[in-house]
Motif scaffolding. Sequence first.
Motif, short mmCIF file in Angstrom:
data_model
loop_
_atom_site.label_atom_id
_atom_site.label_comp_id
_atom_site.label_asym_id
_atom_site.label_seq_id
_atom_site.Cartn_x
_atom_site.Cartn_y
_atom_site.Cartn_z
N HIS A 38 33.36 20.76 41.10
CA HIS A 38 32.53 19.72 40.02
C HIS A 38 33.26 18.34 39.83
CE1 HIS A 38 30.63 19.61 35.65
NE2 HIS A 38 30.33 18.98 36.37
N VAL A 39 32.85 17.48 40.08
CA VAL A 39 33.50 16.26 40.22
C VAL A 39 32.66 15.34 39.29
CG1 VAL A 39 34.75 16.66 42.26
CG2 VAL A 39 32.47 15.34 42.39
N ASP A 54 27.80 16.19 39.66
CA ASP A 54 28.11 16.06 40.84
C ASP A 54 29.02 17.33 41.59
OD1 ASP A 54 27.13 13.33 40.66
OD2 ASP A 54 28.95 12.67 40.10
N ILE A 55 28.50 17.47 42.77
CA ILE A 55 29.17 18.51 43.41
C ILE A 55 29.85 18.28 44.92
CG2 ILE A 55 28.80 20.90 44.45
CD1 ILE A 55 26.69 21.37 42.43
N ASP A 56 30.99 18.53 44.97
CA ASP A 56 31.63 18.28 46.22
C ASP A 56 31.91 19.42 46.98
OD1 ASP A 56 31.57 15.49 46.07
OD2 ASP A 56 33.86 15.25 45.64
N HIS A 115 37.98 11.77 44.61
CA HIS A 115 37.24 12.33 43.38
C HIS A 115 38.12 13.25 42.66
CE1 HIS A 115 32.73 11.91 45.10
NE2 HIS A 115 33.30 10.79 44.73
N LEU A 116 38.92 14.17 43.43
CA LEU A 116 39.75 15.11 42.61
C LEU A 116 40.88 14.67 42.01
CD1 LEU A 116 39.91 18.16 45.36
CD2 LEU A 116 38.45 17.69 43.49
N ASP A 120 41.19 14.93 37.81
CA ASP A 120 42.37 15.39 37.27
C ASP A 120 43.29 14.55 36.46
OD1 ASP A 120 41.33 17.84 38.65
OD2 ASP A 120 42.47 17.61 40.25
N TYR A 121 43.28 13.18 36.83
CA TYR A 121 44.00 12.36 36.04
C TYR A 121 43.26 12.25 34.49
CZ TYR A 121 46.17 7.84 34.31
OH TYR A 121 46.49 7.11 33.34
#
Length: 169
Positions: A38-39, A54-56, A115-116, A120-121
């Motif tokens: 999930h991004v 949004d899904i990667d 994206h990750l 995460d940030y």
Amino acid sequence: MGGEVVVLAYDPEWARQFELLKAYVQPALSDLAVGIEHVGSTSVPGLAAKPIVDIDVTLAAPADVRTAVGRLAELGYVHEGDLGMAGREAFIPPAGLPWHHLYAYAADHPEYRRHLLFRDYLRSHPEEVQAYGELKRRLVERFRHNRAAYSEAKGEFVSERLRRAGWEG
């Protein structure tokens, strides 16, 4: 220019929606996918967002992309091609599922890593979540009917946070 931009307050339902969508695609890709993430803004608790998950999907090898395209088609996804980003494949969701963006990449694709890193940030910097949400609310008032300008206007914020997170791309 791409329809009206709508930004809503964070909704915990987005995380549940992602889990349901992941459960829908995972069985078809279980031997290919190394991750289904999930991004995007709906993946960050507390962040205002366009209400579209949004899904990667990341695949072990670039050669797996063609197989994944076929399997997603069997689930009802319509392949849109790379939409101008080589190595990323985009899909329109099947009828009957909530509207969402699904992308498939090889796991080493820089856009996936970006994206990750950004997600995460933000998840680890709540003060940035608030600042980004406020920026998005201001921009949606200015660019409500211009999705491209809205996205572009967020670029400096995103680039700076990616730089702080260690992005060198």
